[in-house]
Write an enzyme that holds these catalytic residues in place. Sequence first.
Site, PDB file in Angstrom:
ATOM      1  N   CYS A 160      13.129 -26.975  76.269  1.00  0.00           N
ATOM      2  CA  CYS A 160      13.380 -28.098  77.178  1.00  0.00           C
ATOM      3  C   CYS A 160      12.128 -28.943  77.336  1.00  0.00           C
ATOM      4  O   CYS A 160      11.468 -28.926  78.387  1.00  0.00           O
ATOM      5  CB  CYS A 160      13.868 -27.600  78.540  1.00  0.00           C
ATOM      6  SG  CYS A 160      14.569 -28.938  79.537  1.00  0.00           S
ATOM      7  N   CYS A 371      18.653 -33.757  76.303  1.00  0.00           N
ATOM      8  CA  CYS A 371      17.712 -33.457  77.377  1.00  0.00           C
ATOM      9  C   CYS A 371      18.148 -34.231  78.617  1.00  0.00           C
ATOM     10  O   CYS A 371      17.997 -35.454  78.669  1.00  0.00           O
ATOM     11  CB  CYS A 371      16.295 -33.846  76.975  1.00  0.00           C
ATOM     12  SG  CYS A 371      15.043 -33.289  78.147  1.00  0.00           S
TER      13      CYS A 371
END
Length: 434
Positions: A160, A371
């Site tokens: 991430c 994302c």
Amino acid sequence: MKSHYQVLVIGGGTAGIMVAAQLREKDRNLEIGLIEPADTHYYQPAWTLVGAGTYDFKSTARPMKSLIPAGVDWIKDYAEGFDPEKNTVSTKSSGNITYDYLVVAPGLVYDHSLIPGLAEAIDKGVVCSNYTDPEHTWKVIKNFKGGTAVFTQPATPIKCGGAPQKIMYLADDHFRKSGVRSKTDIVFATPGTTIFAVPEIKQTLMEVVDRKDINLRFFHKLVEIDAEKQIAWYEVTKEVETGGCVVIEDSKTDKIDQNIQYNYKDVKVEVEGNRFGIHYDMMHLAPPQTAPKFIMNSPLVNDAKWLDVDHKTMQHNKFRNIFGLGDVAALPTAKTGAAIRKQVPIVVDNVMTLIESDKIGEMAYNGYSSCPLVTGYGKMVLAEFDYQNNFIPDPKLKQMLISDSSKEHWRLWMLKKYMLPYLYWNKMMKGQNV
């Protein structure tokens, strides 16, 4: 417990559970074993929200036992090594296990030793990380009284990749609400060269940076943390333009190399040789991340010590009956659960086709990752992109009345906080494609 399986899966994270569940859906008679030592499975994408005080940490956890698909043998143990020539995985307590097909998805691990001082500093005092203890992050943000707030990340790949800046935007919002923002400088120090590689997303995030008055420092490689003096030491990995230094306190703004700094702030800095130490009153960081040691020391990795798989098929580049996916795989895209969501069906199709016809399927992974970039309480941008960093938003977003997901939207926040966790636990973990 058996000593041989048709398909052996390593890892009880998002990738491993999804692969096992989808394989079971394809063929109820498959003998599948899944190696995973942990008792608890976490929905880590919500930890950003936990760190900002807007999500319950306990809600991110489920017992691992409840997620192992019916009919899959849970081998509660540690994988320790491979003998791919003999189709064998060695374990810590269960001996050797053989397989016809192997799916490797153990995720990655944090290696604090790569940054001196990190182990002593992290999750203590004013140093926090949503990656390791999001509840401590919230304590640090709540208790912050002003000064220099540094948000940073390592030079290794991380899962991430947007997480280190998401918590920064939320912290800025909280600092404004608590009345300390006017006496605070926020610094984002990154070894990267840009705030985000997808042009459409970068444009929006730079607008957010301007609105929130955040100092960006690029090419900044974190090399040490002095917890006692509260200094984060960096090496700048790009030469500065002649006539100005990027971080020395008395530098003039007009002499700062804009390729290295944006929206310069005159925060307290130490200089020692080629290292620059930024004084912090709080710091949030992502720890350095690597493949697990049993992967790094195996014959399955590339030169960079990540699992060596084909970028389109996720078949191992040397051993045709081995596949790898998720954070451990050497795929040139962001390490996210959304990427795994697209990788799993391809791996499953390839394994099933190999079993049935001794060849892999025709599906190909295009590098899709996503994302969800939270830019404040109630605001989010959704970056969806491929290997070439093309912006490829999901057409289904239009059903949510979102015409441009590269722009901040409250409906995207609702997607992040409510819809995605629901889809994760109730669809993805049960083997459904979403």
